[in-house]
Enzyme design. Structure first.
Site, mmCIF file in Angstrom:
data_model
loop_
_atom_site.group_PDB
_atom_site.id
_atom_site.type_symbol
_atom_site.label_atom_id
_atom_site.label_comp_id
_atom_site.label_asym_id
_atom_site.label_seq_id
_atom_site.Cartn_x
_atom_site.Cartn_y
_atom_site.Cartn_z
ATOM 1 N N LEU A 19 0.842 -1.208 0.000
ATOM 2 C CA LEU A 19 0.000 0.000 0.000
ATOM 3 C C LEU A 19 0.873 1.252 0.000
ATOM 4 C CD1 LEU A 19 -2.353 -1.894 0.639
ATOM 5 C CD2 LEU A 19 -2.985 -0.419 2.540
ATOM 6 N N VAL B 55 -5.728 4.242 5.769
ATOM 7 C CA VAL B 55 -6.228 3.128 4.945
ATOM 8 C C VAL B 55 -5.761 1.802 5.548
ATOM 9 C CG1 VAL B 55 -6.550 4.280 2.723
ATOM 10 C CG2 VAL B 55 -4.262 3.495 3.376
ATOM 11 N N ALA B 56 -5.286 1.849 6.798
ATOM 12 C CA ALA B 56 -4.755 0.641 7.442
ATOM 13 C C ALA B 56 -5.881 -0.077 8.196
ATOM 14 C CB ALA B 56 -3.601 1.027 8.360
ATOM 15 N N ARG B 57 -5.912 0.106 9.497
ATOM 16 C CA ARG B 57 -6.985 -0.432 10.335
ATOM 17 C C ARG B 57 -7.351 0.629 11.366
ATOM 18 N NH1 ARG B 57 -7.764 -3.655 6.921
ATOM 19 N NH2 ARG B 57 -7.573 -5.920 6.999
ATOM 20 N N ASP C 206 -10.673 5.337 5.877
ATOM 21 C CA ASP C 206 -11.302 4.186 5.211
ATOM 22 C C ASP C 206 -11.485 3.027 6.187
ATOM 23 O OD1 ASP C 206 -12.255 2.957 2.743
ATOM 24 O OD2 ASP C 206 -10.491 1.663 2.856
ATOM 25 N N GLU D 241 -16.948 -1.180 12.368
ATOM 26 C CA GLU D 241 -17.454 -1.050 10.998
ATOM 27 C C GLU D 241 -18.723 -1.872 10.845
ATOM 28 O OE1 GLU D 241 -14.242 -2.038 8.328
ATOM 29 O OE2 GLU D 241 -12.964 -0.455 9.101
ATOM 30 N N HIS E 201 -14.497 1.436 4.044
ATOM 31 C CA HIS E 201 -13.490 0.363 3.883
ATOM 32 C C HIS E 201 -13.502 -0.180 2.446
ATOM 33 C CE1 HIS E 201 -10.898 -2.479 6.440
ATOM 34 N NE2 HIS E 201 -10.526 -2.580 5.182
ATOM 35 N N VAL E 202 -13.347 0.731 1.523
ATOM 36 C CA VAL E 202 -13.417 0.360 0.101
ATOM 37 C C VAL E 202 -12.219 0.870 -0.695
ATOM 38 C CG1 VAL E 202 -15.931 0.167 -0.042
ATOM 39 C CG2 VAL E 202 -14.846 2.412 -0.313
ATOM 40 N N SER E 203 -11.162 1.286 0.000
ATOM 41 C CA SER E 203 -10.058 1.885 -0.758
ATOM 42 C C SER E 203 -9.420 0.876 -1.713
ATOM 43 C CB SER E 203 -9.011 2.494 0.171
ATOM 44 O OG SER E 203 -8.452 1.529 1.006
ATOM 45 N N ALA E 204 -9.622 -0.422 -1.458
ATOM 46 C CA ALA E 204 -9.037 -1.439 -2.344
ATOM 47 C C ALA E 204 -10.068 -2.022 -3.311
ATOM 48 C CB ALA E 204 -8.426 -2.562 -1.512
HETATM 49 P P1 NAD Z 1 2.483 -5.213 3.420
HETATM 50 O O1 NAD Z 1 2.832 -6.366 4.288
HETATM 51 O O2 NAD Z 1 2.861 -5.250 1.980
HETATM 52 O O3 NAD Z 1 3.074 -3.868 4.030
HETATM 53 C C1 NAD Z 1 3.005 -3.503 5.371
HETATM 54 C C2 NAD Z 1 4.300 -2.791 5.710
HETATM 55 O O4 NAD Z 1 4.193 -2.198 7.004
HETATM 56 C C3 NAD Z 1 5.493 -3.744 5.736
HETATM 57 O O5 NAD Z 1 6.520 -3.193 4.937
HETATM 58 C C4 NAD Z 1 5.882 -3.779 7.201
HETATM 59 O O6 NAD Z 1 7.257 -3.966 7.393
HETATM 60 C C5 NAD Z 1 5.444 -2.388 7.638
HETATM 61 N N1 NAD Z 1 5.332 -2.224 9.087
HETATM 62 C C6 NAD Z 1 4.892 -3.100 10.011
HETATM 63 N N2 NAD Z 1 4.956 -2.552 11.245
HETATM 64 C C7 NAD Z 1 5.453 -1.302 11.085
HETATM 65 C C8 NAD Z 1 5.754 -0.249 11.973
HETATM 66 N N3 NAD Z 1 5.576 -0.376 13.284
HETATM 67 N N4 NAD Z 1 6.250 0.897 11.466
HETATM 68 C C9 NAD Z 1 6.450 1.041 10.138
HETATM 69 N N5 NAD Z 1 6.187 0.072 9.241
HETATM 70 C C10 NAD Z 1 5.698 -1.081 9.716
HETATM 71 O O7 NAD Z 1 0.909 -5.052 3.557
HETATM 72 P P2 NAD Z 1 -0.047 -4.156 2.643
HETATM 73 O O8 NAD Z 1 -0.653 -4.988 1.568
HETATM 74 O O9 NAD Z 1 0.658 -2.906 2.271
HETATM 75 O O10 NAD Z 1 -1.214 -3.849 3.684
HETATM 76 C C11 NAD Z 1 -0.918 -3.144 4.880
HETATM 77 C C12 NAD Z 1 -2.134 -3.128 5.773
HETATM 78 O O11 NAD Z 1 -3.120 -2.290 5.207
HETATM 79 C C13 NAD Z 1 -2.815 -4.497 5.911
HETATM 80 O O12 NAD Z 1 -2.237 -5.243 6.980
HETATM 81 C C14 NAD Z 1 -4.256 -4.140 6.166
HETATM 82 O O13 NAD Z 1 -4.481 -4.016 7.552
HETATM 83 C C15 NAD Z 1 -4.413 -2.776 5.506
HETATM 84 N N6 NAD Z 1 -5.171 -2.851 4.253
HETATM 85 C C16 NAD Z 1 -6.320 -2.134 4.172
HETATM 86 C C17 NAD Z 1 -7.053 -2.156 3.005
HETATM 87 C C18 NAD Z 1 -8.309 -1.343 2.893
HETATM 88 O O14 NAD Z 1 -9.200 -1.708 2.142
HETATM 89 N N7 NAD Z 1 -8.422 -0.234 3.601
HETATM 90 C C19 NAD Z 1 -6.629 -2.942 1.902
HETATM 91 C C20 NAD Z 1 -5.449 -3.655 2.021
HETATM 92 C C21 NAD Z 1 -4.721 -3.594 3.200
#
Ligand code: NAD
Length: 308
Positions: free
Chosen positions: A146, A224-226, A250, A255, A274-277
């Site tokens: 992301l 866009v994380a959690r 998002d 939710e 929660h639709v950014s993806a």
């Molecule tokens: P990813 O594993 O490719 O990337 C996550 C990154 O965060 C990794 O590089 C990891 O090393 C880093 N990280 C972990 N802890 C950290 C910290 N304390 N400080 C800095 N960096 C840290 O995963 P992704 O596909 O990029 O997805 C990331 C998160 O986003 C998912 O776990 C999910 O919760 C969320 N997500 C949300 C949506 C959405 O629809 N809103 C869609 C996909 C993912």
């Protein structure tokens, strides 16, 4: 491991029409079959699912169709000897484009015109209200799929991109990479702070009152994380007190976001459910991941995106 059955748990319905995924994987042998809640599993079973069910511990392999697997009890999968894989690696374009949409909307004030449009009102911005993304600093916290999807697009628009990464190692299109212990240095000069980390013990409540005090008062937070990566009460206070300018969210603690949440009512707030993806091609991306890992299993290779 030898796969005798690939079950598609009905929970995938939360992300896509299940039949699209069944059809996209119709070339697989054994064929993919849709199963309902209450289905039992055993050796030789693979399960593709949106959410967790305890019955999955009896299967050999479970594939989570989301990147975030924080709702899966990873330690128990490990103890049960059940492989768990996730769907990271596929959301860079969708989420990257959504986040750039938030940024452009906020900078070019599009949300204000849309709001005014609903009232048939010809609203023009005050002289200093609009700005361009070019030259503004963005801090991307979490430089995985992301985060890089956001960083690449922000850099293409001429933004000054900095970021936070556990290793601190450099990343293309990111001018400065900070380690998490330097989070405040990373966010203090940024006009936009984007959260793209997984939800873990370390990231829970990562953005709270001290971080809002550190951020610029004209800064926007993008999550866009959690939801729990941000302390919601602190965010509401920061918005009320003008410690930051606004937010685009998002992901939320609860939710759907409850109707009485104070978050809905801020003018400088973009809320997406929660639709950014979201994309109509999601089933194809998931099918490619599942197909690849079935091939890995047949070839005796390590699973891609293995969590445990
Ligand atoms: P990813 O594993 O490719 O990337 C996550 C990154 O965060 C990794 O590089 C990891 O090393 C880093 N990280 C972990 N802890 C950290 C910290 N304390 N400080 C800095 N960096 C840290 O995963 P992704 O596909 O990029 O997805 C990331 C998160 O986003 C998912 O776990 C999910 O919760 C969320 N997500 C949300 C949506 C959405 O629809 N809103 C869609 C996909 C993912």
């Amino acid at each position: 491991m030898h796969i005798e059955r690939i079950a598609l748990d009905e929970s995938v319905r939360k992300a896509m029409p299940p039949q699209l995924l069944v059809d996209a994987l119709s070339d697989l042998d054994p064929a993919v079959e849709l199963v309902e809640d209450g289905e039992q599993f055993g050796p030789g079973d693979a399960v593709v699912s949106f959410g967790h069910r305890d019955a999955f511990f009896d299967a050999d392999w479970v594939h989570c169709i989301r990147a975030g697997y924080d709702e899966f009890p990873v330690g128990v999968y490990d103890e049960a000897g059940t492989f768990l894989t996730n769907s990271t690696g596929i959301h860079g374009t969708t989420v990257g484009e959504t986040v750039l949409g938030y940024l452009l909307t906020l900078a070019r004030r599009l949300h204000t015109y849309r709001d005014a449009q609903h009232e048939h009102r010809w609203r023009r911005p005050s002289y200093e209200e609009s700005f361009t993304l070019s030259g503004e600093r963005i801090c991307v916290v979490g430089l995985g799929t992301l985060g890089r999807g956001v960083a690449d697009r922000a850099a293409a628009l001429g933004m000054d991109v900095v970021g936070v990464r556990r290793s601190g190692e450099s990343v293309p299109n990111v001018s400065t990479v900070y380690t998490p212990d330097r989070l405040h240095e990373a966010i203090e000069g940024a006009r936009f702070v984007v959260l793209s980390v997984p939800l873990t013990r370390e990231t829970t409540g990562m953005i709270a009152a001290p971080e809002f005090e550190t951020m610029r008062d004209d800064a926007y937070l993008v999550n866009v994380a959690r939801g729990p990566v941000v302390e919601t009460d602190a965010l509401v206070s920061a918005l009320e007190d003008g410690a930051i300018a606004g937010a685009a969210l998002d992901a939320f603690d609860e939710e759907p976001l409850p109707e009485d949440s104070p978050l809905w009512d801020f003018d400088e707030m973009l809320i997406t459910p929660h639709v950014s993806a979201a994309t109509g091609a999601y089933h194809e991306d998931i099918a490619a991941l599942v197909r690849e890992n079935v091939a890995h299993i047949e070839g005796g290779e390590t699973l891609k995106n293995r969590v445990v």
